[in-house]
Design an enzyme around this catalytic site. Sequence first.
Site, PDB file in Angstrom:
ATOM      1  N   SER A 127       0.831  -1.027  -0.495  1.00 38.84           N
ATOM      2  CA  SER A 127       0.161  -0.020   0.251  1.00 38.84           C
ATOM      3  C   SER A 127       1.062   1.252   0.069  1.00 38.84           C
ATOM      4  O   SER A 127       2.046   1.317   0.206  1.00 38.84           O
ATOM      5  CB  SER A 127      -1.204  -0.076   1.162  1.00 38.84           C
ATOM      6  OG  SER A 127      -1.518   0.826   1.280  1.00 38.84           O
ATOM      7  N   GLU A 129       0.003   3.953   1.338  1.00 35.19           N
ATOM      8  CA  GLU A 129       0.286   4.175   3.369  1.00 35.19           C
ATOM      9  C   GLU A 129       1.419   3.745   3.521  1.00 35.19           C
ATOM     10  O   GLU A 129       2.078   4.517   4.974  1.00 35.19           O
ATOM     11  CB  GLU A 129      -0.961   3.561   3.515  1.00 35.19           C
ATOM     12  CG  GLU A 129      -2.773   3.988   3.362  1.00 35.19           C
ATOM     13  CD  GLU A 129      -2.359   5.254   4.017  1.00 35.19           C
ATOM     14  OE1 GLU A 129      -1.988   5.505   5.259  1.00 35.19           O
ATOM     15  OE2 GLU A 129      -3.632   6.500   3.073  1.00 35.19           O
ATOM     16  N   TYR A 151      -1.695   0.272  10.071  1.00 30.71           N
ATOM     17  CA  TYR A 151      -2.809   0.118   8.932  1.00 30.71           C
ATOM     18  C   TYR A 151      -0.622  -0.083   8.088  1.00 30.71           C
ATOM     19  O   TYR A 151      -0.491  -0.838   7.317  1.00 30.71           O
ATOM     20  CB  TYR A 151      -3.496   0.700   8.665  1.00 30.71           C
ATOM     21  CG  TYR A 151      -3.356   0.285   6.881  1.00 30.71           C
ATOM     22  CD1 TYR A 151      -4.208  -1.100   6.705  1.00 30.71           C
ATOM     23  CD2 TYR A 151      -2.896   0.893   6.307  1.00 30.71           C
ATOM     24  CE1 TYR A 151      -4.194  -1.623   5.204  1.00 30.71           C
ATOM     25  CE2 TYR A 151      -3.457   0.470   4.523  1.00 30.71           C
ATOM     26  CZ  TYR A 151      -4.230  -0.835   4.115  1.00 30.71           C
ATOM     27  OH  TYR A 151      -3.865  -1.510   2.711  1.00 30.71           O
TER      28      TYR A 151
END
Length: 328
Positions: A127, A129, A151
């Site tokens: 990801s 992120e 996360y």
Amino acid sequence: MPRALITGITGQDGLYLSELLLSKGYEVYGLIRGQNNPKLELVRHTVPGVHLVTGDLTDMSSLLRALNVAQPDEVYNLGAISFVAYSWDNAHVTSDVTGQGVLNILEAIRLYAGDDLGKVRFYQASSSEMFGKVQEVPQRESTLLWPRSPYGVAKVFGHYMTINYRESYGMHASSGILFNHESPRRGPEFVTRKVTQAVARIKLGLQDDITMGNLDAKRDWGFAGDYVEAMWRMLQQDEADDYVVATGETHSIRELLDVAFNRIGIDEWQSYVKQDPRFMRPAEVELLIGDPAKAQEKLGWKPKVGFEELVTMMVDNDLVEQRALAGI
């Protein structure tokens, strides 16, 4: 007939990837958690050609059983607790599923394949992120990872574990560092769908306003239906590798609101939008924009759906859906 096993089959990526693989003649198996999973019927209705097997990323024995049933040539690990805001409230669960779950599926594949480890190709859903507090703009495969949420930290663990299994065991294991990708199938807890659903309800007189967090955060948004093709292309390569999958464009939440409200004929949306500190992240990721040059060059992949087309598609879908729900 090639065979594939997909974890996270109930999410937007799982549904789009299933459709893509079925169209290419695959026999597709989807891992689903629990017999009473509320999304079970959604999967059966959307992709009836998929064989469903029960399993859990936190339970390696169930993963081994699923592998023995599916006997896959390719495994796509899309399963995760993927709502970033939730990860602060449930950091331990997020770490178990989104991080440790990657190790579990990798180890299950290693045990399942035995001496013939090359018979199973693996895709890990990494990801954007992971970049978090970005160290360079745009972000590419070599950019230092600096996650800013539980996360993101869990995704970094899974990303490096995938690299480790590739380098330690020679596994054909690739990671797709996917930037934000949306669709009408996106859950309403995500900001894009939250906006398009609210805009549709405002248009239909079912809602007066929408409450938001940071309007200045910027993201690289693409269409999930385009991004799953990049996943498939990665596993068709002779050598496994990691790829950034992105549009190379960035847009703010304000721009998202501009396009969504414009679709229903509202140019000045400020009176319809409220801000609440509760929707602010403890550690915000301000600017994400990916450099997809490697994916374009080596995979021959390019996004087809642009930002405005994507948001318009989602608003139109939500107008139809909300009309039906309200009986209008």
